[in-house]
Scaffold this motif. Sequence first.
Motif, PDB file in Angstrom:
ATOM      1  N   ARG A 259       0.832  -1.208   0.000  1.00 10.75           N
ATOM      2  CA  ARG A 259       0.000   0.000   0.000  1.00 10.75           C
ATOM      3  C   ARG A 259       0.861   1.251   0.000  1.00 10.75           C
ATOM      4  NH1 ARG A 259      -4.757   1.674   1.960  1.00 10.75           N
ATOM      5  NH2 ARG A 259      -3.984   3.531   0.883  1.00 10.75           N
ATOM      6  N   VAL A 260       1.919   1.247   0.804  1.00  6.36           N
ATOM      7  CA  VAL A 260       2.792   2.427   0.877  1.00  6.36           C
ATOM      8  C   VAL A 260       3.475   2.670  -0.471  1.00  6.36           C
ATOM      9  CG1 VAL A 260       4.913   3.310   1.947  1.00  6.36           C
ATOM     10  CG2 VAL A 260       3.143   2.258   3.374  1.00  6.36           C
ATOM     11  N   ALA A 261       3.770   1.584  -1.199  1.00  6.28           N
ATOM     12  CA  ALA A 261       4.432   1.720  -2.500  1.00  6.28           C
ATOM     13  C   ALA A 261       3.472   2.077  -3.625  1.00  6.28           C
ATOM     14  CB  ALA A 261       5.154   0.417  -2.837  1.00  6.28           C
ATOM     15  N   GLY A 262       2.178   2.002  -3.371  1.00  7.21           N
ATOM     16  CA  GLY A 262       1.198   2.239  -4.418  1.00  7.21           C
ATOM     17  C   GLY A 262       0.667   3.651  -4.420  1.00  7.21           C
ATOM     18  N   PRO A 263      -0.310   3.952  -5.298  1.00 10.49           N
ATOM     19  CA  PRO A 263      -0.931   5.277  -5.307  1.00 10.49           C
ATOM     20  C   PRO A 263      -1.785   5.504  -4.064  1.00 10.49           C
ATOM     21  CG  PRO A 263      -2.036   3.784  -6.835  1.00 10.49           C
ATOM     22  CD  PRO A 263      -0.834   3.054  -6.349  1.00 10.49           C
ATOM     23  N   ASP A 264      -1.907   6.770  -3.665  1.00  9.28           N
ATOM     24  CA  ASP A 264      -2.696   7.145  -2.488  1.00  9.28           C
ATOM     25  C   ASP A 264      -2.277   6.336  -1.257  1.00  9.28           C
ATOM     26  OD1 ASP A 264      -4.559   8.451  -0.955  1.00  9.28           O
ATOM     27  OD2 ASP A 264      -6.276   7.287  -1.666  1.00  9.28           O
TER      28      ASP A 264
END
Length: 834
Positions: A259-264
């Motif tokens: 999640r941290v590496a993805g958008p938003d």
Amino acid sequence: MARERDRERSAAASPEPPPDRIAEPWGRRTPYGRGESWPVRVDSYVVDGAGPDGPDGAGPDGRNPGPVDRVDRWVPTASNLHSNGDAMELAVRDGRLVGVRGRAGDRVNHGRLDPKDLYGWQALASPDRLTRPLVREGGAGGVQRETDWDTAMTRITDRTRALLDGPGPASIGFYTSGQLFLEEYYALSLIAHGGLGTKHLDGSTRLCTATAGEALKESFGCDGQPGSYTDIDHADTIALFGHNMAETQGVLWSRILDRVAGPDPPVVLCVDPRPGPVSQAATLHLQPKPGTNLALMNGLLHEVIAGGWTDTAYIEAHVTGYDGLARQVAGFPAEAAAEATGVPAEQIRAAARLLGQAGRLLSTVLQGFYQSHQATAAAVQVNNLHLIRGMLGRPGCGLLQMNGQPTAQNTRECGADGDLPGFRNWANPRHIEELAEVWNLTPDRIPHDGPPTHLMEMVRLAEEGSLLMLWVSGSNPAVSLPELERIRGVLGQDRLFLVVQDLFPTETTELADVVLAAAGWGEKTGAFTNADRTVHLSLKAVEPPGEARPDLEIFLDFARRMDLRDAHGAPLAPWREPEEVFEAWKECSRGRPCDYSGLSYALLRERGGIQWPCTAEHPEGTERLYTRGDFRSRPEDCESYGRDLFTGTPLDQDAYRALNPDGKAVLRAAAYVPPPEQPDQDYPLWVTTGRTLFQFHTRTRTGRVPRLRSAAPDMWIEVSAADAAAAAIAEGDLAEVTTRRGTVRARARITGIREGVLFLPFHYGYWDAPEEDGHHRAANELTPTTWDPSSKQPLFKTGCARIARVAGLPGPAPAPVNTASGPVRGLIPPAGPR
């Protein structure tokens, strides 16, 4: 099913070279955005002799040519070396375990496995497995010798009958694990409580997550996690309170990293005196002094209320006790919290803004809170945060009072750790009558004149001589309990008849009068439930070695030999197979918060993990609890009436009814008081203990796995650069830590830990230590015999110590460098003498 097929296809379509999962514990990133499904990545490890790493074939897709293609069958199970519940399949060839792969379609891990999942199964083939029972001849100083099962069980039943006929059921106790199966806990609960009539039954979950259950009962009236792992997919803010998720639940941490590496990406708050992978990924890192978690939480709640970030409509509709909480924290602004915790006031205010302004907040809590001063009171304040913000029951608005062991949830559900089965209230006569009806007993056969006995009280009773028999299954208290010199003395008494049931020789089996050789995970069948209420079925893949037996078979054999009967004279525990016990448990759980009545072995085989409650009305399981503020906290229904958070004194039904007549969630306030043991001239530092990613508990399994053993082979001591300099200690020096209880020696690792704090991993005992080591290796030589007044959980993180350099050549500290034990940046371990 279509979704699962899509996941399988996506996994098969994107193979990549296998990473070194010791060097890259969390694997490769698969980024995704808020509200999206976590992508699949199937991890595998199969031993064959023809793989890319010499004897091993490993890959992210489970489809490597050679080793995987020569697997005879794949058998479903889930992780048993942490609480995440990662679904996997065991590879079997020629009747032996040869590897594992993740299950792509499972809701928990989407195919991922952590290093302990990938390699831990190899311990089952260790050459020092126990394969036959042992009995001691000649008293406490006598010799253990192998024997047959009839001789061993006769010795146990003869002693049990003599004690029942003499001092009575209160002289007999059971101490079990957080690693057996649901069916085994339920059978043991019936045998101990209903058959023998003892209330002395507890589990090693007392050491790690008893506070989780108690905190949930205090706030919501019953146990059971309100949130779900899928809340990570939707949260905009994730707060980890005393939870080193990167090392305790590696696959769940992979989900956050993705999640941290993805958008938003979400905002991440880390509360931990040690830095590490979690703090490195965090937006904000708070490092409080040990024993000050409640002060920090009261300060955060003050700032959230003062900022106007409460949900008044939710509070009015679903919560009681707000005025009392507001009064308690009114005099504890950020400055007061800063003075108590050592965390700068501006950091506390910044953290409060993150928490108070979050649109969807997920919080997790673990040992940093549970094993520290005012444990339950501090954990309850995290519940309070979610209640005053209305952050429950919606995607991304989750609360997870985490577990530390793979089946800790089952011990609490089934009544094997100081509770009654089905989250029933020992102080509610109607609940006792219900349980008696399920078990076909009269209510007086179930002891309920007070709460079931917690472990630390059982130790005291054995020490004073009123507990004369203790049956330990799947646990190693001679290393895991606090103040080990005392524990060795208690367990080694000649008057205490000690039975130990395990897979391997341990420090505890050495003290036993009878040792029972148990089958392990993969060698038996049963269900188990993870920290977000997901139930998995683990099927028998291979035969246990020699004459080793499943724990359930051992317990049921004991019940038959004792001729335990119900009220109609029928066998009390009539079962032969695990599935029969599971079906009986379903009826015991029916209508209770942990309702399993809609589950079956067939459904779990077909679907994989399913979250309870699973009923005819909710056949797909239940992702989140309390979606409509529908708490199980009515006086006639709740699991507990609560306790005074300062003294631990239980409330009675009248007091609880006056507090919460309408069955709302309860805001329980508590004032911070400093820990009783404080640093002084003789012991100027705090000492805390905890986990490392590559080992599990006392290493009875992970210490027998080559890759895991070499990743973290021995004890070490973490110390800040300032404290190391003050003691003239350099990286890799042999150092000695001393408390009022004992001394430990190990090499120093200089880290970014908070100044004034030492850290030691608690995994290392003596079964594989050099003989000259003596009793100077186990962290619990140092820890105090104190426990939280409400949860009765021992407090391993609030002792005081001193550190000194020991003469000798420096060498590399045996600590991993890619986890929270990594050295301060730029520090090169010494290669030779200074």
